[in-house]
Design an enzyme around this catalytic site. Sequence first.
Site: not given
Lengths: 410, 410
Positions: B12, B195
Amino acid sequence: MDDKIKIGLIGFGCVGQGFYDIVKAESLPFEIRSICVKSRDKQRSISADHFTYQYQDIISDAEIEVVVELIDDSEAAFKMVKQGLIAGKKVVTANKKMVAEHLEELMALKENGGKLWYEAAVCGGIPIVKTMDQFYNHEPIQEISGIFNGSSNYILSRIESDGLDYQQALKKAQELGFAESNPLLDVGGYDTMNKLVILLCHAYGITTTPSSLSTVGIQNISTQELEFAQKRNLKIKLVATAIRNHDQVHAFVMPSFVERTHDLSQVNDEFNAVLVRGKYTDDHLFTGKGAGGAPTAASVIADIYATVGKPDYDYYKWHDERDLAYSNELVLPIYLRYNHPDELSEFGFEHIWRHQQNENGNYVLGKISLDNLWSLNAFIEERGLIAVSASLLQQPQKLFDKKAQEKLVV
Amino acid sequence: MDDKIKIGLIGFGCVGQGFYDIVKAESLPFEIRSICVKSRDKQRSISADHFTYQYQDIISDAEIEVVVELIDDSEAAFKMVKQGLIAGKKVVTANKKMVAEHLEELMALKENGGKLWYEAAVCGGIPIVKTMDQFYNHEPIQEISGIFNGSSNYILSRIESDGLDYQQALKKAQELGFAESNPLLDVGGYDTMNKLVILLCHAYGITTTPSSLSTVGIQNISTQELEFAQKRNLKIKLVATAIRNHDQVHAFVMPSFVERTHDLSQVNDEFNAVLVRGKYTDDHLFTGKGAGGAPTAASVIADIYATVGKPDYDYYKWHDERDLAYSNELVLPIYLRYNHPDELSEFGFEHIWRHQQNENGNYVLGKISLDNLWSLNAFIEERGLIAVSASLLQQPQKLFDKKAQEKLVV
């Protein structure tokens, strides 16, 4: 072993030939069983026994799973695609005009298992339809603006970089094969509008027809507005725009002033670009070659794999989020160049900031409703007028503010 | 009616909170049944009864269909995602390091119906993973080059535009929240490499690990090479590159000289870009914000819909086209700035065009094998050296040709 995808190809022009060549060169698991062409007499690069002259031969061939439709004539294409879908074929097309004009009807023709894919119809090789449908399907799209027509962009780039006038630039584009001998579909903005209409469905769930939306082309552009732009360090681009405003969506195609810092100002020559502004994604820009045999055929190939292996387009916003309505109730800041004073009175400007009427030319800078502009599209085209949108400028009022303007004008 | 997608959220932080906020604001048909966080004591914007502190609570909840994993710790994330897949959950993650390091193992864990989606892991909101997997799946990709890390690009932009030095620019990035307090993952090129490794799988069917590939960061950049670039009207960008050469694929992350006419030179501040050069599609450029709570969460949302409604990623090139092999056998033109002559001898340049060694600084312009460079990555980092690639330049030899250079140098 025969797990090849059986394909019926309709059309053997630039994209059809490009598609055929890639299938051969890459040994794709496709079998092109039959190619339907119109003319028996045309010289072609492969032998005549590949061809049929009746598209029904392809539709009725139970072995053919995918129909690839790559002809120019949109009404003929509509007939063929419609029959293909009714027969339960998976249909891949590059025909933007046909899809834009008949999308809602085509979407309803799928009960026999037919599917319709058309990535190649919007900006050739740029994967924007699939991305709009499958990635932005739940993203609230605030705005789309883009350069969707390579020929027009090439012409405007030549005018800007090489100092040609419109006619010279058009001639150069035609020599290079970037523009048709009848270029109105491109330079008149109609091709751009067809593509925008297709995106409206996937981006906003709105199905409409190209003729309901305001389309102004670049064909009447003159040195007057080119100089106006140049003095203010602006470019003019032919831009497709869709804007969401609460529960309304507005769309138009129009030459537009673009600041040199704007993403679209960097998109030159035959390149296309789509700028997508999402509420959460922020701005995304997609650029690439929007036309040409190989790039467009690459989209066709991606569609063939998609239509065979995957569900249909989601059309999520069209099916499930019908909360947006199309409307022309938008007030646009524009520049209008006119020839005779009586033409101006037709336009019903809501507000005029500046009005020049002298030996240097006549123009108005003012605000006009999109609805008015739409009803005057044919008038603008026929009378040789031009309207240029200022809606992409960060501070459009600077064009109109006399003081700011005097500073800008050399 | 209860056809909502039941979600277990792990984490969160910035993206987790961004995801939660969008779900609420847009009334998406998602039910976030449980949120797993690490610390019981942290102040949070919603009440404590939404939270659990055991991720097993989420994995073992039979009602939960989709696990959304958005934590920083890649090893902890791997454990959770692995257990989720084994339990047949659909897992959506933004954890690039975890995916890059374990992709092959994760792909093998899907026999119980588990699926793994990770659009948010590569360039935040830019839809490049899905597009690579579903659009370019049959396109022979010649080259990928891109700016994949917003923090590094922000720092380089500040150096270039505002004349800051590296430390000042880093400090500014940290103040604005663009860089972590320990920024090495970003500025060291590791985030970019993670990535790139993910894209290698979808673009070329190659699974490898980030540590097998050469990664040079920008953290040792000094005024010497910045001035070198500036004098030649070049920018320096941290670039991820993958190149196909027949049946070999080479990849590296490295500061790179970029001409001002190159697409990547226009990508500034925290923006990311991916340039994909296909054999048929030609060049496509995708740009957008590569990070941030909302853009990244938008990718998470697209993935949730995809994992529920659609088949898995195709991984077509990995499954069916295993004809390419990874290799570091590439010779690269580079600029190397070194401090002491004994450092230079480590590098084994294949050819040296120019060698400056004087009070203005020491550098070599020459050709070096990627394999050598890879083995020297840690050495470069520790000794404070920097290597800058010239492989993106249209005429790299101009950097090296003494005559051409003299003209360029002011």
